[in-house]
Motif scaffolding. Structure first.
Motif, PDB file in Angstrom:
ATOM      1  N   CYS A  46       9.189  -8.654  -3.939  1.00 40.54           N
ATOM      2  CA  CYS A  46       8.236  -7.597  -4.247  1.00 40.54           C
ATOM      3  C   CYS A  46       8.892  -6.274  -3.868  1.00 40.54           C
ATOM      4  O   CYS A  46       9.451  -6.134  -2.761  1.00 40.54           O
ATOM      5  N   VAL A  47       8.839  -5.310  -4.783  1.00 40.49           N
ATOM      6  CA  VAL A  47       9.601  -4.069  -4.608  1.00 40.49           C
ATOM      7  C   VAL A  47       8.703  -2.873  -4.887  1.00 40.49           C
ATOM      8  O   VAL A  47       7.922  -2.897  -5.841  1.00 40.49           O
ATOM      9  N   GLY A  48       8.837  -1.832  -4.083  1.00 39.58           N
ATOM     10  CA  GLY A  48       7.998  -0.660  -4.231  1.00 39.58           C
ATOM     11  C   GLY A  48       8.768   0.577  -4.660  1.00 39.58           C
ATOM     12  O   GLY A  48       9.921   0.782  -4.278  1.00 39.58           O
ATOM     13  N   GLN A  49       8.103   1.375  -5.490  1.00 42.61           N
ATOM     14  CA  GLN A  49       8.622   2.682  -5.889  1.00 42.61           C
ATOM     15  C   GLN A  49       7.736   3.731  -5.235  1.00 42.61           C
ATOM     16  O   GLN A  49       6.520   3.749  -5.453  1.00 42.61           O
ATOM     17  N   SER A  50       8.323   4.594  -4.441  1.00 47.31           N
ATOM     18  CA  SER A  50       7.520   5.604  -3.764  1.00 47.31           C
ATOM     19  C   SER A  50       7.408   6.898  -4.559  1.00 47.31           C
ATOM     20  O   SER A  50       6.425   7.628  -4.432  1.00 47.31           O
ATOM     21  N   ARG A  51       8.397   7.206  -5.392  1.00 47.70           N
ATOM     22  CA  ARG A  51       8.384   8.476  -6.116  1.00 47.70           C
ATOM     23  C   ARG A  51       7.248   8.491  -7.132  1.00 47.70           C
ATOM     24  O   ARG A  51       7.063   7.526  -7.881  1.00 47.70           O
ATOM     25  N   ARG A  52       6.544   9.591  -7.136  1.00 39.86           N
ATOM     26  CA  ARG A  52       5.447   9.766  -8.083  1.00 39.86           C
ATOM     27  C   ARG A  52       5.925  10.628  -9.241  1.00 39.86           C
ATOM     28  O   ARG A  52       6.196  11.816  -9.065  1.00 39.86           O
ATOM     29  N   SER A  84       0.846  -1.187   0.000  1.00 42.60           N
ATOM     30  CA  SER A  84       0.000   0.000   0.000  1.00 42.60           C
ATOM     31  C   SER A  84       0.881   1.236   0.000  1.00 42.60           C
ATOM     32  O   SER A  84       1.920   1.263   0.677  1.00 42.60           O
ATOM     33  N   GLY A  85       0.467   2.237  -0.773  1.00 42.52           N
ATOM     34  CA  GLY A  85       1.163   3.516  -0.731  1.00 42.52           C
ATOM     35  C   GLY A  85       2.258   3.721  -1.752  1.00 42.52           C
ATOM     36  O   GLY A  85       2.933   4.747  -1.725  1.00 42.52           O
ATOM     37  N   TYR A  86       2.441   2.783  -2.664  1.00 40.96           N
ATOM     38  CA  TYR A  86       3.491   2.906  -3.670  1.00 40.96           C
ATOM     39  C   TYR A  86       2.881   3.286  -5.015  1.00 40.96           C
ATOM     40  O   TYR A  86       1.782   2.871  -5.347  1.00 40.96           O
ATOM     41  N   SER A  87       3.611   4.055  -5.790  1.00 42.75           N
ATOM     42  CA  SER A  87       3.112   4.428  -7.105  1.00 42.75           C
ATOM     43  C   SER A  87       3.276   3.291  -8.112  1.00 42.75           C
ATOM     44  O   SER A  87       2.466   3.131  -9.020  1.00 42.75           O
ATOM     45  N   CYS A  88       4.321   2.524  -7.948  1.00 42.07           N
ATOM     46  CA  CYS A  88       4.565   1.356  -8.788  1.00 42.07           C
ATOM     47  C   CYS A  88       5.044   0.205  -7.908  1.00 42.07           C
ATOM     48  O   CYS A  88       5.714   0.439  -6.896  1.00 42.07           O
ATOM     49  N   VAL A  89       4.716  -0.996  -8.319  1.00 38.51           N
ATOM     50  CA  VAL A  89       5.190  -2.202  -7.622  1.00 38.51           C
ATOM     51  C   VAL A  89       5.774  -3.141  -8.660  1.00 38.51           C
ATOM     52  O   VAL A  89       5.194  -3.307  -9.749  1.00 38.51           O
ATOM     53  N   ALA A  90       6.900  -3.718  -8.333  1.00 33.97           N
ATOM     54  CA  ALA A  90       7.578  -4.613  -9.266  1.00 33.97           C
ATOM     55  C   ALA A  90       7.960  -5.908  -8.567  1.00 33.97           C
ATOM     56  O   ALA A  90       7.950  -6.009  -7.334  1.00 33.97           O
ATOM     57  N   TRP A  91       8.297  -6.878  -9.380  1.00 31.28           N
ATOM     58  CA  TRP A  91       8.906  -8.114  -8.908  1.00 31.28           C
ATOM     59  C   TRP A  91      10.298  -8.198  -9.522  1.00 31.28           C
ATOM     60  O   TRP A  91      10.451  -8.069 -10.744  1.00 31.28           O
ATOM     61  N   PHE A  92      11.269  -8.412  -8.667  1.00 31.60           N
ATOM     62  CA  PHE A  92      12.632  -8.715  -9.086  1.00 31.60           C
ATOM     63  C   PHE A  92      12.961 -10.116  -8.610  1.00 31.60           C
ATOM     64  O   PHE A  92      12.370 -10.614  -7.642  1.00 31.60           O
ATOM     65  N   ARG A  93      13.918 -10.733  -9.262  1.00 33.06           N
ATOM     66  CA  ARG A  93      14.351 -12.045  -8.795  1.00 33.06           C
ATOM     67  C   ARG A  93      15.864 -12.111  -8.776  1.00 33.06           C
ATOM     68  O   ARG A  93      16.540 -11.396  -9.523  1.00 33.06           O
ATOM     69  N   VAL A  94      16.343 -12.989  -7.927  1.00 36.04           N
ATOM     70  CA  VAL A  94      17.773 -13.220  -7.820  1.00 36.04           C
ATOM     71  C   VAL A  94      18.009 -14.720  -7.900  1.00 36.04           C
ATOM     72  O   VAL A  94      17.519 -15.477  -7.054  1.00 36.04           O
ATOM     73  N   THR A 135      17.929  -1.517 -10.488  1.00 40.94           N
ATOM     74  CA  THR A 135      17.185  -1.342  -9.242  1.00 40.94           C
ATOM     75  C   THR A 135      17.071   0.130  -8.835  1.00 40.94           C
ATOM     76  O   THR A 135      16.535   0.431  -7.775  1.00 40.94           O
ATOM     77  N   VAL A 136      17.563   1.030  -9.679  1.00 42.90           N
ATOM     78  CA  VAL A 136      17.476   2.463  -9.383  1.00 42.90           C
ATOM     79  C   VAL A 136      16.019   2.871  -9.223  1.00 42.90           C
ATOM     80  O   VAL A 136      15.189   2.603 -10.102  1.00 42.90           O
ATOM     81  N   GLY A 137      15.714   3.500  -8.117  1.00 43.57           N
ATOM     82  CA  GLY A 137      14.365   3.979  -7.856  1.00 43.57           C
ATOM     83  C   GLY A 137      13.475   2.981  -7.145  1.00 43.57           C
ATOM     84  O   GLY A 137      12.431   3.350  -6.613  1.00 43.57           O
ATOM     85  N   TRP A 138      13.863   1.748  -7.155  1.00 41.85           N
ATOM     86  CA  TRP A 138      13.083   0.697  -6.478  1.00 41.85           C
ATOM     87  C   TRP A 138      13.626   0.588  -5.059  1.00 41.85           C
ATOM     88  O   TRP A 138      14.546  -0.183  -4.790  1.00 41.85           O
ATOM     89  N   SER A 139      13.046   1.347  -4.159  1.00 37.39           N
ATOM     90  CA  SER A 139      13.678   1.578  -2.867  1.00 37.39           C
ATOM     91  C   SER A 139      13.241   0.645  -1.754  1.00 37.39           C
ATOM     92  O   SER A 139      13.952   0.513  -0.764  1.00 37.39           O
ATOM     93  N   TYR A 140      12.092   0.056  -1.880  1.00 35.59           N
ATOM     94  CA  TYR A 140      11.532  -0.710  -0.770  1.00 35.59           C
ATOM     95  C   TYR A 140      11.363  -2.168  -1.191  1.00 35.59           C
ATOM     96  O   TYR A 140      10.654  -2.470  -2.153  1.00 35.59           O
ATOM     97  N   TRP A 141      12.012  -3.035  -0.432  1.00 34.98           N
ATOM     98  CA  TRP A 141      12.056  -4.461  -0.795  1.00 34.98           C
ATOM     99  C   TRP A 141      11.420  -5.312   0.284  1.00 34.98           C
ATOM    100  O   TRP A 141      11.630  -5.078   1.487  1.00 34.98           O
ATOM    101  N   GLY A 142      10.663  -6.326  -0.156  1.00 31.50           N
ATOM    102  CA  GLY A 142      10.155  -7.304   0.777  1.00 31.50           C
ATOM    103  C   GLY A 142      11.224  -8.317   1.136  1.00 31.50           C
ATOM    104  O   GLY A 142      12.377  -8.207   0.719  1.00 31.50           O
ATOM    105  N   GLN A 143      10.845  -9.323   1.884  1.00 31.31           N
ATOM    106  CA  GLN A 143      11.788 -10.333   2.348  1.00 31.31           C
ATOM    107  C   GLN A 143      12.051 -11.417   1.303  1.00 31.31           C
ATOM    108  O   GLN A 143      13.039 -12.143   1.408  1.00 31.31           O
ATOM    109  N   GLY A 144      11.165 -11.527   0.331  1.00 32.72           N
ATOM    110  CA  GLY A 144      11.374 -12.496  -0.737  1.00 32.72           C
ATOM    111  C   GLY A 144      10.636 -13.801  -0.511  1.00 32.72           C
ATOM    112  O   GLY A 144      10.335 -14.182   0.618  1.00 32.72           O
ATOM    113  N   THR A 145      10.359 -14.470  -1.611  1.00 37.70           N
ATOM    114  CA  THR A 145       9.751 -15.799  -1.565  1.00 37.70           C
ATOM    115  C   THR A 145      10.437 -16.665  -2.622  1.00 37.70           C
ATOM    116  O   THR A 145      10.695 -16.212  -3.734  1.00 37.70           O
TER     117      THR A 145
END
Length: 124
Positions: A92-98, A25-35, A108-118
């Protein structure tokens, strides 16, 4: 920012499917990254939750689908036709900048908030 909480990973055979969920909640964009083991982070998919637009990495386009359930504040990633090379930790990764859109999945530039991963594991 609200923490991002992923779920839905698991083990599946090649050709199978999984669905990942991310409560956010509260993010302008949400992405999935993988490693993947021994590899750099790879942008998989993104969704512009404050507007309209979905974006995919070349390796998953046509097989994965990102969507949003606004009522549940959840972003979903449907993984179809899975391959062993899809194995990895999915974040799961969040972008806060609008800024009227999403940052590129190329980095990963701009993708500032990361979950713990699954973890997703695909066996051949």
């Amino acid at each position: 920012q609200v923490p991002l909480v992923e779920s839905g990973g698991g083990s599946v055979q090649a050709g199978g499917s999984l669905r990942l969920s991310c409560v956010t909640s509260g993010y302008s964009c949400v992405a999935w990254f993988r490693v993947a083991p021994g590899q750099d982070r790879e942008g998989v998919a993104a969704i512009y939750v404050e507007g309209a637009g979905t974006y995919y990495g070349d390796s998953v386009r046509g097989r994965f689908a990102i969507s949003e359930d606004k009522a549940k504040n959840t972003v979903l990633l449907q993984l179809n036709s899975l391959k062993p090379e899809d194995t990895g930790m999915y974040y799961c990764v969040g972008q806060s900048r609008r800024m009227g859109g999403c940052y590129s999945l190329e980095s990963t530039v701009g993708w500032s908030y990361w979950g713990q991963g699954t973890q997703v594991t695909v066996s051949s």
